[in-house]
Write a protein that holds these residues in place. Structure first.
Motif, PDB file in Angstrom:
ATOM      1  N   LYS A  90       0.830  -1.214   0.000  1.00  0.00           N
ATOM      2  CA  LYS A  90       0.000   0.000   0.000  1.00  0.00           C
ATOM      3  C   LYS A  90       0.863   1.263   0.000  1.00  0.00           C
ATOM      4  O   LYS A  90       0.672   2.168  -0.813  1.00  0.00           O
ATOM      5  CB  LYS A  90      -0.928   0.016   1.230  1.00  0.00           C
ATOM      6  CG  LYS A  90      -1.845  -1.186   1.327  1.00  0.00           C
ATOM      7  CD  LYS A  90      -2.771  -1.095   2.510  1.00  0.00           C
ATOM      8  CE  LYS A  90      -2.080  -1.169   3.861  1.00  0.00           C
ATOM      9  NZ  LYS A  90      -1.427  -2.457   4.154  1.00  0.00           N
ATOM     10  N   THR A  91       1.814   1.287   0.921  1.00  0.00           N
ATOM     11  CA  THR A  91       2.680   2.468   1.011  1.00  0.00           C
ATOM     12  C   THR A  91       3.477   2.635  -0.286  1.00  0.00           C
ATOM     13  O   THR A  91       3.610   3.752  -0.803  1.00  0.00           O
ATOM     14  CB  THR A  91       3.630   2.348   2.224  1.00  0.00           C
ATOM     15  OG1 THR A  91       2.833   2.248   3.400  1.00  0.00           O
ATOM     16  CG2 THR A  91       4.538   3.542   2.323  1.00  0.00           C
ATOM     17  N   THR A  92       3.958   1.532  -0.828  1.00  0.00           N
ATOM     18  CA  THR A  92       4.720   1.598  -2.083  1.00  0.00           C
ATOM     19  C   THR A  92       3.869   2.201  -3.194  1.00  0.00           C
ATOM     20  O   THR A  92       4.330   3.042  -3.962  1.00  0.00           O
ATOM     21  CB  THR A  92       5.205   0.188  -2.476  1.00  0.00           C
ATOM     22  OG1 THR A  92       5.932  -0.360  -1.378  1.00  0.00           O
ATOM     23  CG2 THR A  92       6.089   0.232  -3.708  1.00  0.00           C
ATOM     24  N   PHE A 144       1.523  10.813   5.965  1.00  0.00           N
ATOM     25  CA  PHE A 144       2.449   9.684   6.040  1.00  0.00           C
ATOM     26  C   PHE A 144       2.105   8.762   7.188  1.00  0.00           C
ATOM     27  O   PHE A 144       1.636   9.193   8.236  1.00  0.00           O
ATOM     28  CB  PHE A 144       3.881  10.208   6.201  1.00  0.00           C
ATOM     29  CG  PHE A 144       4.344  10.975   5.004  1.00  0.00           C
ATOM     30  CD1 PHE A 144       4.913  10.325   3.930  1.00  0.00           C
ATOM     31  CD2 PHE A 144       4.169  12.353   4.937  1.00  0.00           C
ATOM     32  CE1 PHE A 144       5.312  11.034   2.808  1.00  0.00           C
ATOM     33  CE2 PHE A 144       4.558  13.058   3.823  1.00  0.00           C
ATOM     34  CZ  PHE A 144       5.130  12.400   2.756  1.00  0.00           C
ATOM     35  N   GLN A 145       2.387   7.493   6.928  1.00  0.00           N
ATOM     36  CA  GLN A 145       2.143   6.483   7.948  1.00  0.00           C
ATOM     37  C   GLN A 145       2.920   6.827   9.223  1.00  0.00           C
ATOM     38  O   GLN A 145       2.438   6.639  10.315  1.00  0.00           O
ATOM     39  CB  GLN A 145       2.587   5.124   7.394  1.00  0.00           C
ATOM     40  CG  GLN A 145       1.970   3.958   8.111  1.00  0.00           C
ATOM     41  CD  GLN A 145       2.203   2.647   7.366  1.00  0.00           C
ATOM     42  OE1 GLN A 145       2.913   2.579   6.368  1.00  0.00           O
ATOM     43  NE2 GLN A 145       1.589   1.597   7.850  1.00  0.00           N
ATOM     44  N   ASN A 146       4.135   7.359   9.030  1.00  0.00           N
ATOM     45  CA  ASN A 146       4.934   7.740  10.208  1.00  0.00           C
ATOM     46  C   ASN A 146       4.962   9.262  10.391  1.00  0.00           C
ATOM     47  O   ASN A 146       5.904   9.812  10.920  1.00  0.00           O
ATOM     48  CB  ASN A 146       6.345   7.159  10.092  1.00  0.00           C
ATOM     49  CG  ASN A 146       7.009   7.542   8.792  1.00  0.00           C
ATOM     50  OD1 ASN A 146       6.386   8.202   7.959  1.00  0.00           O
ATOM     51  ND2 ASN A 146       8.252   7.171   8.605  1.00  0.00           N
ATOM     52  N   ALA A 186      -3.572   9.443   1.715  1.00  0.00           N
ATOM     53  CA  ALA A 186      -3.512   9.283   3.165  1.00  0.00           C
ATOM     54  C   ALA A 186      -3.138   7.841   3.483  1.00  0.00           C
ATOM     55  O   ALA A 186      -3.864   6.915   3.136  1.00  0.00           O
ATOM     56  CB  ALA A 186      -4.848   9.662   3.779  1.00  0.00           C
ATOM     57  N   ASP A 187      -1.986   7.677   4.113  1.00  0.00           N
ATOM     58  CA  ASP A 187      -1.492   6.339   4.446  1.00  0.00           C
ATOM     59  C   ASP A 187      -1.832   6.043   5.904  1.00  0.00           C
ATOM     60  O   ASP A 187      -1.231   6.608   6.811  1.00  0.00           O
ATOM     61  CB  ASP A 187       0.023   6.296   4.207  1.00  0.00           C
ATOM     62  CG  ASP A 187       0.531   4.871   4.058  1.00  0.00           C
ATOM     63  OD1 ASP A 187      -0.264   3.943   4.284  1.00  0.00           O
ATOM     64  OD2 ASP A 187       1.709   4.712   3.692  1.00  0.00           O
ATOM     65  N   GLU A 188      -2.778   5.192   6.109  1.00  0.00           N
ATOM     66  CA  GLU A 188      -3.259   4.832   7.456  1.00  0.00           C
ATOM     67  C   GLU A 188      -3.555   6.074   8.298  1.00  0.00           C
ATOM     68  O   GLU A 188      -3.019   6.219   9.394  1.00  0.00           O
ATOM     69  CB  GLU A 188      -2.197   3.997   8.197  1.00  0.00           C
ATOM     70  CG  GLU A 188      -1.699   2.793   7.451  1.00  0.00           C
ATOM     71  CD  GLU A 188      -2.604   1.567   7.614  1.00  0.00           C
ATOM     72  OE1 GLU A 188      -3.664   1.691   8.250  1.00  0.00           O
ATOM     73  OE2 GLU A 188      -2.256   0.523   7.054  1.00  0.00           O
TER      74      GLU A 188
HETATM   75 MG   LIG Z   1       2.464   1.106   4.742  1.00  0.00          MG
END
Ligand SMILES: [Mg+2]
Ligand SMILES: Nc1ncnc2c1ncn2[C@@H]1O[C@H](COP(=O)(O)OP(=O)(O)OP(=O)(O)O)[C@@H](O)[C@H]1O
Lengths: 288, 225
Positions: free
Chosen positions: B49-51, B93-95, B169-171
């Motif tokens: 997903k992130t990729t 970002f996820q982070n 939107a990542d998570e």
């Molecule tokens: Mg991810």
């Protein structure tokens, strides 16, 4: 306009954030610039030093016997109107004067000279030259030019002149070499120290890239910051030089400071080198 | 000036992304996402997903295949080109990727300034989105003093602050309780209603199933409708 204001603001904010590194940035820059300006000033005063050594050096022309005043005048004009060396002083002694000097030089001669029926000494011309590089370089051509059939011998310390010329030349090469080396050192050192200062804002650069900051946009605050450091360091170094100059001028006289042109060139070069260094240092923080 | 309007926001043809010496993170992706769509991207951890999102915001180059963004084919691009494309996107970002020692306001200000908002406009917009994210009381709090959920909402606010055409939107609800998760999706729906394309990655299937938007399922690098 808003952007410009924001970029200047972030430059100052960056400077505040890494103020400790900023201090060492400015300090090392001051040391390097001062060293360079000092070398430049030394180089300017090299002439003075050589001049002191060569104060009593002169070119002696021994004229032929039986020449008249017209010939002496012609020779003097010849010397005065040359465009090869700058003449400081011409001292003419005619034959009678030389004899008088010679006679006065010892008691024995004073006693025996009435035995002479005719003055055996010629007239002489002593030329004191302004000691500078061009004059020394041109001295051989000058002598060729003034030589004529009214002159029997020309005496000058050719060896010594050649040696001083060599010293002057080599000192110049060494001075410029060192100055160049110091500028290269400044460049390398600046890249590394500036890179250290950038680590404190590494994440900020990364995030600016991610939200769409162009390279120019991201770089500009650092360019402004660098320019400020360069100006501050240069002014302080110039102040130090002035201080040294005033002190040295009290000890020795006729000390030369830096010329306006030299100051300008050194300033431009300093700014250029630090900006190039900053550009190079930031380059490593961009992806790809 | 020629104004181009492309219905297609993202198009991928036979797109692969393989990280060095590893199993492909994306395999033969063929899809099209139109302007104004709301898309959920679901799939287990490590699915890609992130990729997928990284390829879209040009953080990673596809190994093979074609990528179209805003109707324009993206093959080779300069740093500047990439920057200008990114200015049209908002990424969560996820982070998070927030500046920890800066306040919520300053984090948003950075993004607003990059796209060239005037200080007045930036100020107004920052307060607006922070209010939307229910963070009005934490405007001047440094990020490290915020809870995980609050940090996440600052990250979302930063993606919204520039009013982008596309939101990735990542998570974005990873650290939020169900009630707040729903309110976040509500905000994204409001933005979507005004024409912004939204792609949201999540592995919260329960949440996704409550909505009838388009769902893309990612599994071992392959994407299924
Ligand atoms: Mg991810
Ligand atoms: N920079 C990288 N270098 C090498 N492999 C990577 C890199 N980034 C991701 N991968 C690999 O690619 C695959 C997909 O990763 P990705 O981060 O896209 O998963 P994800 O679906 O976002 O998972 P999660 O739900 O845990 O966030 C994983 O197997 C991962 O190990």
């Amino acid at each position: 306009m808003n952007k410009v204001f924001y970029l200047i603001k972030s430059a100052f904010s960056n400077m505040y954030h890494h103020r400790k590194v900023a201090f060492s940035l400015v300090l090392s820059l001051i040391i390097l610039i001062s060293a360079n300006l000092f070398l430049l000033m030394m180089h300017n005063n090299l002439q003075n030093v050589l001049e002191v050594f060569n104060k009593n050096l002169r070119i002696e022309l021994i004229l032929k016997k039986d020449i008249n005043n017209e010939d002496i005048k012609k020779n003097i004009n010849n010397i005065k109107n040359n465009n090869l060396i700058s003449v400081e002083e011409i001292v003419v002694n005619d034959a009678a004067e030389n004899l008088k000097n010679f006679v006065n030089s010892s008691e024995i001669i004073e006693k025996i000279y009435p035995l002479l029926d005719k003055n055996p000494l010629p007239a002489t011309i002593a030329i004191k030259i302004n000691f500078n590089k061009i004059s020394i370089e041109n001295i051989d051509r000058f002598i060729d030019k003034i030589d004529n059939n009214t002159i029997s011998t020309i005496i000058y310390p050719k060896e010594w002149f050649n040696k001083s010329l060599k010293i002057a030349k080599w000192s110049e090469y060494i001075a410029y070499g060192l100055i160049g080396l110091f500028f290269v050192l400044t460049y390398i050192l600046w890249i590394h120290i500036f890179k250290v200062s950038l680590f404190s804002v590494k994440k900020e650069i990364e995030i600016m890239e991610i939200v769409g900051g162009t390279k120019t946009y991201i770089k500009t605050p650092f360019v402004i910051e660098t320019f400020i450091y360069a100006v501050i360091s240069f002014l302080i170094s110039l102040g130090i030089m002035k201080y040294i100059y005033v002190g040295a001028d009290k000890l020795f006289n006729k000390i030369l400071f830096l010329t306006g042109e030299q100051i300008l060139y050194a300033f431009v070069l300093t700014v250029l080198i630090t900006l190039l260094g900053t550009e190079k240092a930031i380059g490593k923080f961009f992806k790809k | 000036m020629i104004i181009c309007y492309h219905k297609s926001m993202i198009r991928m043809n036979h797109l692969y992304k393989t990280y060095l010496k590893t199993w492909p993170a994306l395999k033969n992706v063929n899809l099209e996402i139109d302007r104004g769509e709301f898309v959920f991207l679901t799939g287990p951890s490590g699915a890609g997903k992130t990729t997928f999102l990284e390829v879209i915001y040009l953080e990673e180059l596809p190994t093979r295949g074609e990528l179209y963004l805003f109707g324009e084919k993206i093959s080779k691009y300069t740093h500047k080109k990439r920057a200008l494309i990114r200015q049209k996107m908002g990424v969560v970002f996820q982070n998070f990727k927030l500046l920890f020692y800066k306040t919520a306001y300053e984090n948003l200000e950075l993004a607003a300034n990059v796209v060239g908002f005037s200080p007045q406009k930036a100020h107004k917009r920052i307060l607006e989105v922070l209010n939307q994210m229910k963070l009005s009381h934490k405007i001047n709090t440094p990020i490290y003093q915020l809870s995980g959920g609050e940090q996440q909402r600052v990250a979302i606010a930063r993606a919204l602050v520039t009013s982008p055409d596309l939101i990735l939107a990542d998570e974005p609800t990873g650290n939020l309780d169900p009630a707040i998760s729903k309110s976040i999706i509500k905000v994204l729906e409001q933005i979507n209603a005004r024409g912004t394309t939204v792609i949201m990655a999540t592995h919260d299937y329960d949440l996704v199933n409550e909505y009838s938007y388009r769902k893309l399922h990612v599994s071992k690098g392959k994407i299924y409708e």
